[in-house]
Design a protein around this motif. Structure first.
Motif, PDB file in Angstrom:
ATOM      1  N   GLY A   1       0.806  -1.220   0.000  1.00 27.08           N
ATOM      2  CA  GLY A   1       0.000   0.000   0.000  1.00 27.08           C
ATOM      3  C   GLY A   1       0.838   1.268   0.000  1.00 27.08           C
ATOM      4  O   GLY A   1       0.300   2.380   0.025  1.00 27.08           O
ATOM      5  N   ARG A   2       2.175   1.085   0.032  1.00 23.76           N
ATOM      6  CA  ARG A   2       3.127   2.203  -0.047  1.00 23.76           C
ATOM      7  C   ARG A   2       3.004   3.161   1.147  1.00 23.76           C
ATOM      8  O   ARG A   2       3.164   4.369   1.015  1.00 23.76           O
ATOM      9  N   ASN A   3       2.750   2.579   2.310  1.00 22.48           N
ATOM     10  CA  ASN A   3       2.676   3.376   3.539  1.00 22.48           C
ATOM     11  C   ASN A   3       3.779   3.035   4.535  1.00 22.48           C
ATOM     12  O   ASN A   3       3.892   3.674   5.572  1.00 22.48           O
ATOM     13  N   ALA A   4       4.560   2.000   4.238  1.00 23.31           N
ATOM     14  CA  ALA A   4       5.444   1.405   5.239  1.00 23.31           C
ATOM     15  C   ALA A   4       6.584   2.321   5.657  1.00 23.31           C
ATOM     16  O   ALA A   4       7.052   3.175   4.894  1.00 23.31           O
ATOM     17  N   LEU A   5       7.022   2.103   6.890  1.00 22.62           N
ATOM     18  CA  LEU A   5       8.286   2.669   7.369  1.00 22.62           C
ATOM     19  C   LEU A   5       9.368   1.625   7.150  1.00 22.62           C
ATOM     20  O   LEU A   5       9.131   0.430   7.332  1.00 22.62           O
TER      21      LEU A   5
ATOM     22  N   ASP B   1      16.236   9.072   9.659  1.00 19.33           N
ATOM     23  CA  ASP B   1      15.674  10.357   9.245  1.00 19.33           C
ATOM     24  C   ASP B   1      15.237  11.140  10.481  1.00 19.33           C
ATOM     25  O   ASP B   1      14.613  10.585  11.391  1.00 19.33           O
ATOM     26  N   LYS B   2      15.512  12.440  10.495  1.00 20.23           N
ATOM     27  CA  LYS B   2      15.157  13.267  11.665  1.00 20.23           C
ATOM     28  C   LYS B   2      13.644  13.375  11.846  1.00 20.23           C
ATOM     29  O   LYS B   2      13.155  13.716  12.931  1.00 20.23           O
ATOM     30  N   ASN B   3      12.882  13.073  10.795  1.00 18.56           N
ATOM     31  CA  ASN B   3      11.421  13.158  10.871  1.00 18.56           C
ATOM     32  C   ASN B   3      10.766  11.803  11.140  1.00 18.56           C
ATOM     33  O   ASN B   3       9.571  11.644  10.897  1.00 18.56           O
ATOM     34  N   PHE B   4      11.540  10.853  11.628  1.00 20.11           N
ATOM     35  CA  PHE B   4      10.993   9.507  11.813  1.00 20.11           C
ATOM     36  C   PHE B   4       9.780   9.495  12.734  1.00 20.11           C
ATOM     37  O   PHE B   4       8.777   8.830  12.433  1.00 20.11           O
ATOM     38  N   VAL B   5       9.817  10.215  13.844  1.00 21.04           N
ATOM     39  CA  VAL B   5       8.709  10.174  14.803  1.00 21.04           C
ATOM     40  C   VAL B   5       7.426  10.694  14.164  1.00 21.04           C
ATOM     41  O   VAL B   5       6.349  10.102  14.341  1.00 21.04           O
ATOM     42  N   SER B   6       7.514  11.759  13.395  1.00 20.37           N
ATOM     43  CA  SER B   6       6.313  12.292  12.746  1.00 20.37           C
ATOM     44  C   SER B   6       5.790  11.318  11.691  1.00 20.37           C
ATOM     45  O   SER B   6       4.571  11.176  11.507  1.00 20.37           O
TER      46      SER B   6
ATOM     47  N   LEU C   1       1.504   7.167  10.428  1.00 18.34           N
ATOM     48  CA  LEU C   1       1.115   5.783  10.162  1.00 18.34           C
ATOM     49  C   LEU C   1       0.227   5.245  11.279  1.00 18.34           C
ATOM     50  O   LEU C   1      -0.752   4.537  11.025  1.00 18.34           O
ATOM     51  N   ARG C   2       0.551   5.607  12.506  1.00 21.16           N
ATOM     52  CA  ARG C   2      -0.234   5.129  13.649  1.00 21.16           C
ATOM     53  C   ARG C   2      -1.678   5.631  13.562  1.00 21.16           C
ATOM     54  O   ARG C   2      -2.629   4.890  13.837  1.00 21.16           O
ATOM     55  N   LEU C   3      -1.858   6.897  13.178  1.00 18.18           N
ATOM     56  CA  LEU C   3      -3.202   7.462  13.055  1.00 18.18           C
ATOM     57  C   LEU C   3      -3.999   6.749  11.964  1.00 18.18           C
ATOM     58  O   LEU C   3      -5.199   6.511  12.107  1.00 18.18           O
ATOM     59  N   LYS C   4      -3.323   6.400  10.884  1.00 18.51           N
ATOM     60  CA  LYS C   4      -3.976   5.646   9.804  1.00 18.51           C
ATOM     61  C   LYS C   4      -4.447   4.290  10.323  1.00 18.51           C
ATOM     62  O   LYS C   4      -5.571   3.859  10.050  1.00 18.51           O
ATOM     63  N   HIS C   5      -3.569   3.634  11.096  1.00 17.41           N
ATOM     64  CA  HIS C   5      -3.923   2.330  11.653  1.00 17.41           C
ATOM     65  C   HIS C   5      -5.055   2.444  12.668  1.00 17.41           C
ATOM     66  O   HIS C   5      -5.903   1.552  12.761  1.00 17.41           O
TER      67      HIS C   5
END
Length: 420
Positions: free
Chosen positions: A141-145, A152-157, A162-166
């Motif tokens: 689905g092209r959403n993966a981490l 990446d410095k933006n990893f947490v965001s 992704l968490r909100l999508k889940h």
């Protein structure tokens, strides 16, 4: 040059020991698919070790181990395994490498797996609830981490997005479990992962091949669990076959040399799904007891049955198997007679082909009976010492599946393997 070791049944064939046995002849051991639902059992200094994510060559000091891009990686599981391995004096930061394209399993993947499986009721597929399926769904689905995103410095965001999508999906299941402890473990493990060797996997492996290094690609699960060619929908979420080596590591098909397929001398399966030779009687229970047939990952009792040569010939064909390794032959030592499935009756018609959808047909296994060898084979080292009835059993399998059995494992120990 790349050789491959993979399973020819429904997983649990004993691939971990076989990879460990061959590992000294290779420079790199590479996992190319699957996730922590794999359970590869090794015995190190007479201690049992089960690896779920780390390639089975990790206990060989001079062997590099690569987790390829086709794997879905649970950071928490990996951290625990690294701690277990380190207790044996192995420096994982020296000889473990992770492709930056490897997809990461996040806590909500596990939650989605649990919620989805529970919603199926009697139609559940027997998931290990490790988050494998949802992680592969996010990949397609092209959403993966991915492992490279950890740097990446933006990893947490990215994670929060992704968490909100889940969470929206979890709400549809009315899933209310508290997974905050899972998240605490996850971020602690993420910090650990950042200290490991995260590399450009496809360049890493191809450069090593160009340098003349020998690579052994290690499969997880088994061919009958392949997403395309297995007993769908009771399958795993990845390509467990030799073709998966190319996409799971980033290597070209012509780089593959030998394909070693691993099969038990009988059959087992964990979880739901068709199993033509299953023995739901005292004989099946005896196989389970003698073979200690309980899942290395889940602890669930394995379903047991006679060897299925229809399925085995099919999986040898799909994989282009050049050599077969037969494991747990010693489990059959005490049986007076043995049955071998040589064809199926499908809706009343005899066939030697695996049907498209086993669950939609009336299927019965047809057997050929063999005399057992009725002796302890666990101490045998040389092919000349194998009992004649065991040799006859193996010879018939060779002739049927069209791929030669070259090794027989006759016990869990590293040295309990006979070259034929």
């Amino acid at each position: 040059m790349v050789d491959v070791i993979l399973g020819l049944q429904w997983g649990d064939e004993g691939k971990g020991k076989i990879v460990d046995y061959f590992a000294p002849g290779y420079d790199i051991i590479a996992r190319f698919q699957g996730g922590p639902n794999a359970g590869h059992t090794l015995y190190v200094n007479d201690k049992k070790v089960v690896l779920h994510q780390i390639p089975s060559g990790i206990f060989h000091q001079n062997t590099m181990n690569l987790i390829g891009n086709g794997v879905v990686l649970d950071p928490v599981t990996l951290k625990r395994e690294c701690e277990t391995v380190a207790a044996f004096g192995i420096d994982v930061k020296k000889n473990l490498f992770i492709s930056e394209r490897t997809n990461i399993i996040v806590p909500t993947h596990r939650a989605l797996d649990k919620a989805s499986e529970h919603s199926k009721g009697e139609g559940k597929i027997g998931s290990t609830l490790k988050g494998i399926g949802p992680a592969y769904m996010d990949k397609t689905g092209r959403n993966a981490l991915r492992a490279g995103d950890l740097l990446d410095k933006n990893f947490v965001s990215q994670y929060i997005k992704l968490r909100l999508k889940h969470q929206k999906l979890l709400d549809t299941y009315n899933f209310n479990d508290d997974i905050s402890s899972w998240e605490d473990e996850f971020f602690e493990a993420i910090e650990f992962l950042r200290t490991l060797n995260i590399v450009n996997g496809e360049y890493f492996i191809n450069n090593k091949i160009s340098e003349g290094k020998k690579v052994l690609a290690e499969g997880a699960q088994g061919t009958m669990l392949d997403i395309d060619f297995g007993t769908f929908p009771f399958v795993t979420s990845s390509n467990t076959i030799s073709a998966g080596v190319c996409t799971g590591l980033g290597i070209a098909p012509q780089k593959i040399n030998q394909v070693l397929g691993v099969t038990k001398a009988y059959c087992t399966r964990v979880g739901s799904g068709p199993f033509p030779t299953e023995l739901e009687d005292a004989t099946g229970e005896e196989l389970r007891k003698i073979g200690s047939e309980f899942g290395a990952t889940t602890g669930r009792p394995r379903r047991c049955g006679w060897i299925d040569l229809v399925a085995l010939k099919y999986t040898c064909m799909i994989n282009g198997v050049t050599q077969v390794v037969m494991t747990k032959a010693d489990v059959l030592d005490s049986f007076k007679t043995l049955n071998v499935c040589t064809s199926y009756n499908v809706n009343g018609n005899e066939t030697e082909e695996v049907p498209f959808q086993m669950t939609r047909v009336k299927l019965e296994a047809n057997y050929k009976q063999f005399a057992g060898w009725d002796m302890d084979t666990t101490a045998i080292k040389n092919v000349a010492d194998l009992p004649s009835n065991m040799s006859s059993y193996i010879d018939f399998i060779n002739s049927y599946i069209g791929a030669p059995v070259k090794y027989v494992s006759n016990g869990p120990g590293r040295d309990q393997i006979v070259a034929l």
